[in-house]
Design a protein around this motif. Sequence first.
Motif, PDB file in Angstrom:
ATOM      1  N   VAL A 109     -18.238 -16.357  -6.961  1.00  0.00           N
ATOM      2  CA  VAL A 109     -17.610 -16.085  -5.660  1.00  0.00           C
ATOM      3  C   VAL A 109     -17.744 -17.291  -4.741  1.00  0.00           C
ATOM      4  O   VAL A 109     -16.801 -17.662  -4.028  1.00  0.00           O
ATOM      5  CB  VAL A 109     -18.227 -14.824  -5.029  1.00  0.00           C
ATOM      6  N   LYS A 110     -18.899 -17.923  -4.752  1.00  0.00           N
ATOM      7  CA  LYS A 110     -19.101 -19.099  -3.914  1.00  0.00           C
ATOM      8  C   LYS A 110     -18.162 -20.229  -4.303  1.00  0.00           C
ATOM      9  O   LYS A 110     -17.685 -20.991  -3.454  1.00  0.00           O
ATOM     10  CB  LYS A 110     -20.544 -19.577  -4.022  1.00  0.00           C
ATOM     11  N   SER A 111     -17.884 -20.364  -5.601  1.00  0.00           N
ATOM     12  CA  SER A 111     -17.043 -21.460  -6.088  1.00  0.00           C
ATOM     13  C   SER A 111     -15.560 -21.191  -5.876  1.00  0.00           C
ATOM     14  O   SER A 111     -14.814 -22.077  -5.450  1.00  0.00           O
ATOM     15  CB  SER A 111     -17.311 -21.707  -7.581  1.00  0.00           C
ATOM     16  N   TYR A 112     -15.107 -19.965  -6.164  1.00  0.00           N
ATOM     17  CA  TYR A 112     -13.669 -19.665  -6.164  1.00  0.00           C
ATOM     18  C   TYR A 112     -13.210 -18.959  -4.894  1.00  0.00           C
ATOM     19  O   TYR A 112     -12.004 -18.858  -4.651  1.00  0.00           O
ATOM     20  CB  TYR A 112     -13.313 -18.823  -7.394  1.00  0.00           C
ATOM     21  N   LYS A 113     -14.143 -18.414  -4.110  1.00  0.00           N
ATOM     22  CA  LYS A 113     -13.842 -17.809  -2.812  1.00  0.00           C
ATOM     23  C   LYS A 113     -12.708 -16.774  -2.878  1.00  0.00           C
ATOM     24  O   LYS A 113     -11.708 -16.869  -2.147  1.00  0.00           O
ATOM     25  CB  LYS A 113     -13.516 -18.885  -1.776  1.00  0.00           C
ATOM     26  N   PRO A 114     -12.835 -15.765  -3.727  1.00  0.00           N
ATOM     27  CA  PRO A 114     -11.810 -14.712  -3.772  1.00  0.00           C
ATOM     28  C   PRO A 114     -11.826 -13.873  -2.501  1.00  0.00           C
ATOM     29  O   PRO A 114     -12.891 -13.649  -1.905  1.00  0.00           O
ATOM     30  CB  PRO A 114     -12.235 -13.882  -4.990  1.00  0.00           C
ATOM     31  N   LYS A 115     -10.666 -13.394  -2.088  1.00  0.00           N
ATOM     32  CA  LYS A 115     -10.575 -12.573  -0.887  1.00  0.00           C
ATOM     33  C   LYS A 115     -10.642 -11.079  -1.202  1.00  0.00           C
ATOM     34  O   LYS A 115     -11.031 -10.283  -0.347  1.00  0.00           O
ATOM     35  CB  LYS A 115      -9.281 -12.880  -0.128  1.00  0.00           C
ATOM     36  N   LYS A 116     -10.229 -10.704  -2.424  1.00  0.00           N
ATOM     37  CA  LYS A 116     -10.233  -9.296  -2.811  1.00  0.00           C
ATOM     38  C   LYS A 116     -11.019  -9.148  -4.109  1.00  0.00           C
ATOM     39  O   LYS A 116     -10.643  -9.716  -5.127  1.00  0.00           O
ATOM     40  CB  LYS A 116      -8.802  -8.787  -2.988  1.00  0.00           C
ATOM     41  N   VAL A 117     -12.112  -8.382  -4.062  1.00  0.00           N
ATOM     42  CA  VAL A 117     -13.010  -8.235  -5.203  1.00  0.00           C
ATOM     43  C   VAL A 117     -13.264  -6.756  -5.449  1.00  0.00           C
ATOM     44  O   VAL A 117     -13.529  -5.995  -4.509  1.00  0.00           O
ATOM     45  CB  VAL A 117     -14.356  -8.952  -4.950  1.00  0.00           C
ATOM     46  N   VAL A 118     -13.205  -6.341  -6.728  1.00  0.00           N
ATOM     47  CA  VAL A 118     -13.544  -4.975  -7.092  1.00  0.00           C
ATOM     48  C   VAL A 118     -14.549  -5.004  -8.228  1.00  0.00           C
ATOM     49  O   VAL A 118     -14.416  -5.771  -9.177  1.00  0.00           O
ATOM     50  CB  VAL A 118     -12.299  -4.140  -7.492  1.00  0.00           C
ATOM     51  N   ASP A 119     -15.600  -4.184  -8.083  1.00  0.00           N
ATOM     52  CA  ASP A 119     -16.634  -4.061  -9.113  1.00  0.00           C
ATOM     53  C   ASP A 119     -16.432  -2.737  -9.830  1.00  0.00           C
ATOM     54  O   ASP A 119     -16.619  -1.666  -9.243  1.00  0.00           O
ATOM     55  CB  ASP A 119     -18.025  -4.122  -8.467  1.00  0.00           C
ATOM     56  N   LEU A 120     -16.059  -2.798 -11.099  1.00  0.00           N
ATOM     57  CA  LEU A 120     -15.858  -1.600 -11.903  1.00  0.00           C
ATOM     58  C   LEU A 120     -17.197  -1.181 -12.508  1.00  0.00           C
ATOM     59  O   LEU A 120     -17.904  -1.993 -13.096  1.00  0.00           O
ATOM     60  CB  LEU A 120     -14.842  -1.871 -13.014  1.00  0.00           C
ATOM     61  N   GLY A 121     -17.517   0.099 -12.365  1.00  0.00           N
ATOM     62  CA  GLY A 121     -18.829   0.569 -12.777  1.00  0.00           C
ATOM     63  C   GLY A 121     -19.891   0.131 -11.801  1.00  0.00           C
ATOM     64  O   GLY A 121     -20.967  -0.335 -12.192  1.00  0.00           O
TER      65      GLY A 121
END
Length: 426
Positions: A21-33
Motif C-alpha cells: 500500500v505504501k508503494s502503490y498507494k491504492p485508493k480503494k482496497v477490499v480485504d476478503l476474509g
Amino acid sequence: MEPMFSPALHRQRHEFVIDFVKSYKPKKVVDLGCSECSLLKQLKFHHEIELLAGVDIDSAVLVKKMRGLAPLPTDYLQPRNDQLRIDVYHGSVTQKDARLIGFDLVTSIELIEHLTLADVKLFSEVVFGYMTPVAVIVSTPNADFNPLFRRVSGFRHSDHKFEWSRAEFKSWALKVCLDYGYEVEFTGVGQAPPGYQENVGFCSQIGVFHRLGVRAVRNALSSNDAEDASSYTLLYSKIYPSLRDSNILRRVLVSEVLYWAEKLGRRWVEEEKTGEKDDADTPDQAGGEGKERCRAPESPLQLEEEQTAACGAAMKSLVEHQEVGELFWADGGGLQESCKLGRCVAVPLFVLWGCCPKICALSGSLGNLRQLLMDNGKVNLSQDGSALLLNFHEQEDHDDFEDSGYAEAMRCPHSVEPEEDWDANV
C-alpha cells in the motif's frame, strides 16, 4: 527445532500488504476474509486510501469486531485531507456483488485454503473475472514447509480443505493469469531456518497479481449477474471526518487562525511593552528574505518558533512603515464594542496567510480565507474584513483557544489501541 517467527507470521503477512500500500498507494482496497478486521484497522491509518472494505462469511465475528474501525478522537481533531469510507460486508467470496467492482487492490490473506476446490474456482471467477481489480494479493500456506513443523500432522488448521505446494500454487496462479489477463509475482513471508530456504521456500507463499493493460471495468451488469448484484449484507459503514466537509474545514481553519493570531498578537504587544527589537528575518510580505529562512528547522517546535518570529517581524515592519492607523489599534475608542474596554490589536489576514503554511493550505487563497472566516461567531474581523481583531484585556482572563481543548489534543500523539494477537504464530 521448529521454526519460530519474529514478528509473528500473521503480522508479517499484514506488513507485506502495508508495504504494498505504501508503494502503490491504492485508493480503494477490499480485504476478503477480513475476519476480526485486524488488517483493516491498520490500513485505515494510510491516508491515500479513500474506500476501505472488508468481507467475511462469519457475521458474528464481524459484529463483535467491526466497531473497532470507528474514528478515534484525534481523527476529529486532525481530520484527513481526503475522505475515507469504511464498509464491512457479510457475504461469501464465491458470490458477486457490484459494489466491489473496480477496486485498486484486493487482498486475500490465508483464505483460499478454507474453500473447497470447487469454491476456489468460483473465487477466481468472482475476484479476477468480475471484480477486475488492478492488483490482488493472495497468501496461502506452503505445504512444502510443513515437514519443519514437528507437531503438525496433516493440515495446519482443522478448517483447511487443502494446502498447496509451491508447484500447485504456481499452477493455479498461472491459470488465473491466462484466463483473466493478469501477471503474477511469487514471494512469501516466514523464512525457513538456515539451509532450508531453497528446498522448502516461505512458510506462507504469496502471489501478487497485476492486471495487464487497461481493462474496462463493467458499468452495466448482464441479466445473469443482476440477481447477484447486491448479494452481500452491509453491516457497518462509516465516513471519517475530512477537510472535504466544509463545516470541518471551517472549524479547523478557525482554530488555526485563532491560535496563530493570538500568538502573534501577544508577541507584538509584549515587544511593544519592553521595547525589544526582533532581529528575525522578515518574510516576503514585509519586504525581504532572511538567510535563516533557508535553514531547515531541527524540530517541529523550532519550526513553529521560527514561523512566529517571521510573522512577528512582518507585523513590526508594517508598524515601522506607518501603517499603524490601518492595521493596529490601541485603546480602541472608535472600534467595535468588543474592543472598547481593552487594548485591541488587529492581525492582518495577509500576514497569517503568508506566514503560516497550514492556513495557506487550508484556505487556498487570501480571498477564500476572508470568506471562510466571515459570519463565524469565534472570529472578530475588522469592518473591511482585512484583519482579525483581538482584545487582550478580555483574553488575559480567558483564553478561548487553550480552554477549548483543541491545543492540548494537538499536543497528544495518536493513541492507537494495540492490535490483538488473535492469530496463532503460524
